[in-house]
Design an enzyme around this catalytic site. Sequence first.
Site, mmCIF file in Angstrom:
data_model
loop_
_atom_site.group_PDB
_atom_site.id
_atom_site.type_symbol
_atom_site.label_atom_id
_atom_site.label_comp_id
_atom_site.label_asym_id
_atom_site.label_seq_id
_atom_site.Cartn_x
_atom_site.Cartn_y
_atom_site.Cartn_z
ATOM 1 N NE ARG A 1 39.623 73.908 13.593
ATOM 2 C CZ ARG A 1 39.999 73.603 14.805
ATOM 3 N NH1 ARG A 1 39.904 72.348 15.224
ATOM 4 N NH2 ARG A 1 40.484 74.510 15.634
ATOM 5 C CD GLU B 1 39.267 64.488 17.860
ATOM 6 O OE1 GLU B 1 39.673 65.242 18.773
ATOM 7 O OE2 GLU B 1 40.020 63.971 17.013
#
Length: 330
Positions: free
Chosen positions: A223, A323
Site C-alpha cells: 500500500r 483513485e
Amino acid sequence: MIQASEILQIHADLPRTPSVTYRTTSPAMALAEAGTLAAFGFGAGAPDVDDTRWLRVPLECFDAPAPLEVWQVDAEVVFGRQDNVRWSAGGGWLFAAIELDERTTGGVEGAAHQAYVELRRFMSTRNERYVLRIWNYIADINLGDGDGERYKQFCDGRAAGLGDFFAEGYPAATAIGHHHRDPVLQIYLLACVEDGVAVENPRQTSAWRYPREYGRTSPGFARGMLLPARDALAISGTAAVVGHTSAHEGDLEAQLEETLLNLEALLATADMPAGFDTHSPLKGYVRHATDAAHVRELLQRRLPSVPVLLMHGDVCRRELLVELDGWRFK
C-alpha cells in the site's frame, strides 16, 4: 544500544531522497537541469523527446497546459537503453521504463509477461536492485468479464514474468487504464541501492491476500513504501476499498472521502505527519471526464494548496470512480 547520533549517521549515509515536483516548463529545460533523473509529459500533447529520461505517459491531464512531473537527485545522472528498457541513474537511484505494443506481444497478458521478464533481466545487471515503486498504465483495463477482464490478464502475465523477483516483499504500485488509441502497455519504476520499508493499511486487506473473486492472480503490491532515508512515503494507487470490498458504488463524493480516510490511515501507520502539504504531490485518476471539475473542487476543499495532477484514467475496478496516489515528504 544504538545511540541517536548513530541513527542520524546511518540516515546520513543513505541515498538522498529524490525530489518530485510538477512544473510548467519545457522538456528541454527540465532535462537540462542538473540532477534530472526523469521527466514526464502527459497525454497526446506531450512531445516526443530523444532522451531516455523522458517519458510521455498516455493519460490525458485535465490541466491545460499540462505541467511536467520532474524527478531530481543530488548527483550526476547517466542514462541509456538496454533492449526495450530505457533507464537513468544517479545518487544511488534508478529510473527504468518499458513500453510494449500488445499487437506484437500476444495481447495484454503476453505484453505484461514480456515486460516484466525484461525488467527483471535488466534489474539483475544493476546495483540499484531494490524496486520501491512501480507504475503500470494499461489500455482498456476493465474490458472483458470474469477472468477474461484485461486487468486480471495483466496480473496473470505480470506474475509469470516476475517469477520470484519480489519474493522478499512487494513494492508500492499503481495500475490505471489509459485511453490511448494504441494498445500500449507502459511500465516504469523507481529503484535504489538501499531497501525501503513496505507499509500496509490496517483498513484494507493486503492486495496479495485478495480472495479468488478478484482473479486467478492477486495483485502484488504494498500500500505504500517508506524510502530508505525514512523521510518520504511513496503512496500506491488508493481508492475506496475497505477490507477487500469496493465501497460507495456510484457515489463519487463518498468514494473520494473514503479514499482520503485510507490515505490518512496509511500515513499514520507509516509514522508520517498527518495530512498533505505543498511539498507532497499527488495524482488523481478520474474515470469519467465529466467528474473532473467536481473532483478538483472536492480536493481543493479537503487538501488546500496540495499540488494535484488530475488525469483521465480508469481505476482497476470498474465500480470505482476515482483513485489517488503520490508522495508524502516529511
